[in-house]
Scaffold this active site. Structure first.
Site, PDB file in Angstrom:
ATOM      1  N   ASP A   1     -24.394  -5.467 131.428  1.00 18.07           N
ATOM      2  CA  ASP A   1     -24.150  -5.974 130.652  1.00 18.07           C
ATOM      3  C   ASP A   1     -22.588  -6.766 130.647  1.00 18.07           C
ATOM      4  O   ASP A   1     -21.849  -5.233 130.670  1.00 18.07           O
ATOM      5  CB  ASP A   1     -24.654  -5.969 129.284  1.00 18.07           C
ATOM      6  CG  ASP A   1     -25.910  -6.580 129.335  1.00 18.07           C
ATOM      7  OD1 ASP A   1     -26.439  -7.962 129.544  1.00 18.07           O
ATOM      8  OD2 ASP A   1     -26.253  -6.639 127.868  1.00 18.07           O
TER       9      ASP A   1
ATOM     10  N   ASP B   1     -25.935  -3.658 126.842  1.00 19.75           N
ATOM     11  CA  ASP B   1     -24.931  -3.573 125.870  1.00 19.75           C
ATOM     12  C   ASP B   1     -25.805  -2.409 124.754  1.00 19.75           C
ATOM     13  O   ASP B   1     -24.543  -2.556 123.650  1.00 19.75           O
ATOM     14  CB  ASP B   1     -23.821  -4.481 125.289  1.00 19.75           C
ATOM     15  CG  ASP B   1     -24.341  -5.774 124.827  1.00 19.75           C
ATOM     16  OD1 ASP B   1     -26.363  -5.529 124.725  1.00 19.75           O
ATOM     17  OD2 ASP B   1     -23.972  -6.698 124.631  1.00 19.75           O
ATOM     18  N   SER B   2     -26.810  -3.050 124.597  1.00 15.17           N
ATOM     19  CA  SER B   2     -27.497  -2.428 123.545  1.00 15.17           C
ATOM     20  C   SER B   2     -27.263  -0.522 124.139  1.00 15.17           C
ATOM     21  O   SER B   2     -27.801   0.178 122.687  1.00 15.17           O
ATOM     22  CB  SER B   2     -29.358  -2.242 123.626  1.00 15.17           C
ATOM     23  OG  SER B   2     -29.609  -2.132 125.023  1.00 15.17           O
TER      24      SER B   2
ATOM     25  N   GLU C   1     -35.602 -13.322 125.862  1.00 20.97           N
ATOM     26  CA  GLU C   1     -34.892 -12.826 123.946  1.00 20.97           C
ATOM     27  C   GLU C   1     -35.794 -13.626 123.229  1.00 20.97           C
ATOM     28  O   GLU C   1     -35.381 -14.129 122.591  1.00 20.97           O
ATOM     29  CB  GLU C   1     -34.754 -11.861 123.704  1.00 20.97           C
ATOM     30  CG  GLU C   1     -34.311 -11.273 122.347  1.00 20.97           C
ATOM     31  CD  GLU C   1     -33.403 -10.275 122.207  1.00 20.97           C
ATOM     32  OE1 GLU C   1     -32.643  -9.609 123.314  1.00 20.97           O
ATOM     33  OE2 GLU C   1     -33.223  -9.031 121.778  1.00 20.97           O
TER      34      GLU C   1
ATOM     35  N   GLU D   1     -24.872 -13.426 127.993  1.00 20.71           N
ATOM     36  CA  GLU D   1     -25.855 -14.102 127.370  1.00 20.71           C
ATOM     37  C   GLU D   1     -24.929 -15.763 127.024  1.00 20.71           C
ATOM     38  O   GLU D   1     -23.970 -16.136 127.449  1.00 20.71           O
ATOM     39  CB  GLU D   1     -25.425 -13.398 125.645  1.00 20.71           C
ATOM     40  CG  GLU D   1     -26.289 -12.324 125.878  1.00 20.71           C
ATOM     41  CD  GLU D   1     -26.032 -11.480 124.554  1.00 20.71           C
ATOM     42  OE1 GLU D   1     -25.285 -11.808 123.372  1.00 20.71           O
ATOM     43  OE2 GLU D   1     -26.445 -10.218 124.429  1.00 20.71           O
TER      44      GLU D   1
ATOM     45  N   LYS E   1     -24.967  -9.452 133.923  1.00 20.15           N
ATOM     46  CA  LYS E   1     -25.435  -9.981 132.942  1.00 20.15           C
ATOM     47  C   LYS E   1     -24.671 -11.152 132.437  1.00 20.15           C
ATOM     48  O   LYS E   1     -23.639  -9.839 131.631  1.00 20.15           O
ATOM     49  CB  LYS E   1     -27.165  -9.936 132.385  1.00 20.15           C
ATOM     50  CG  LYS E   1     -27.900 -10.172 131.186  1.00 20.15           C
ATOM     51  CD  LYS E   1     -29.443  -9.787 130.640  1.00 20.15           C
ATOM     52  CE  LYS E   1     -29.010  -9.209 129.860  1.00 20.15           C
ATOM     53  NZ  LYS E   1     -28.313  -9.216 128.493  1.00 20.15           N
TER      54      LYS E   1
HETATM   55  O1  KIV Z   1     -28.133  -5.164 126.319  1.00 16.82           O
HETATM   56  C1  KIV Z   1     -29.913  -5.428 126.263  1.00 16.82           C
HETATM   57  O2  KIV Z   1     -30.311  -4.314 126.211  1.00 16.82           O
HETATM   58  C2  KIV Z   1     -29.892  -6.455 126.245  1.00 16.82           C
HETATM   59  C3  KIV Z   1     -31.748  -6.250 126.913  1.00 16.82           C
HETATM   60  C4  KIV Z   1     -32.793  -5.980 125.428  1.00 16.82           C
HETATM   61  C5  KIV Z   1     -32.681  -7.394 127.185  1.00 16.82           C
HETATM   62  O3  KIV Z   1     -29.604  -6.985 126.752  1.00 16.82           O
END
Ligand code: KIV
Length: 274
Positions: free
Chosen positions: A88, A49-50, A186, A120, A118
């Site tokens: 994510d 989600d970055s 992280e 969090e 994924k």
């Molecule tokens: O969203 C993302 O890119 C991440 C990584 C920093 C692990 O969660």
């Protein structure tokens, strides 16, 4: 193509099986061409989600939506043959209940063809992870600095220093017991990354968690040097894409203004030569 050279995609259980054996190489990707590049050497491609900050200029990951994740994950799937694709779950798509998480995780799996999701969270999210895993959705967990909680943490701060390490160890144990196939850790001290890696049964994938993790992940635009004004301590730049892009744009602008581009080789004649 003969049956012997069909490329087999890696699965969540292949990644799980790399624990304590081969270091797991992971990068983020959000587009087809970058996924093609990452797939030449990575075991796992994370559609993080970055993407909201990296490609869409958002101030944090909080504004990322399910529709954005679906669109970018489909693009990544078109460019990936071997790596496991993990997508994510964006903020607000899984925290309310395990049922909400299943509805959104199954959408990601069905619409994008990804191999895992994924999310969090540690102890608090363990029941949700167990719920998804029992229903056929492989889950990668993410603990330590979890960027979706930036407002609770009061910034992108190192987590797990001193006694706070116990909290993160409890998170790591909880996601392991819940059935996650691996966990991103992280921005924690390297000693804690080592300790968690030695303690739990699933692979740890570190980002700012030291060299002792079972694998490493970086945001692809960070490691390729796409940004000049952003370089956290844990990022190593392996290329200078921004500088090369700026050089190319300056040269193009100069040639357009000087009328030296397009040249004869880029220009169509009235008639085709025989
Ligand atoms: O969203 C993302 O890119 C991440 C990584 C920093 C692990 O969660």
């Amino acid at each position: 193509m003969s049956a012997t050279n069909v490329i087999k995609s890696l699965t969540a259980s292949d990644i799980r099986g790399m624990k304590g054996d081969t270091p797991i190489v992971c990068l983020t990707a959000y587009t087809t061409p970058v996924a093609e590049i990452a797939d030449t050497a990575c075991d796992l491609i994370l559609v993080g989600d970055s993407v909201g900050m990296v490609l869409h200029g958002l101030p944090s990951t909080l504004g990322v939506t399910m529709d954005m994740m679906v669109m970018h994950a489909k693009a990544v799937a078109r460019g990936t043959k071997r790596a496991l694709i993990v997508v994510d779950m964006p903020f607000g798509s899984y925290e309310q209940s395990p049922e909400q998480a299943f509805e959104n995780a199954s959408r990601l799996m069905v619409e994008t063809g990804c191999g895992a999701v994924k999310l969090e969270g540690g102890v608090d999210m363990a029941p949700t992870i167990a719920f998804l895993v029992k229903r056929g959705i492989p889950v990668m967990a993410h603990i330590g600095l979890t960027p979706q909680a930036v407002n609770t943490f009061g910034g992108y701060k190192v987590q797990g220093r001193g006694d706070d390490g116990d909290r993160l160890m409890a998170d790591a144990r909880a996601v392991d017991e819940a059935g996650a196939f691996s966990v991103v850790i992280e921005k924690v001290p390297a000693s804690l990354g080592d300790k968690i890696t030695a303690e739990i049964s699933i692979p740890t994938v570190g980002i700012g968690a030291g060299a002792g993790c079972d694998g490493q992940v970086l945001v692809v635009d960070d490691m390729m040097g796409m940004f000049t004004n952003f370089k956290p301590k844990f990022v190593k730049r392996y290329a200078t894409v921004r500088a090369e892009g700026e050089r190319a744009v300056a040269e193009y602008a100069e040639e357009v203004r000087a009328r030296t581009f397009p040249g004869p080789e880029h220009t169509f004649a009235d008639e085709v030569k025989k």
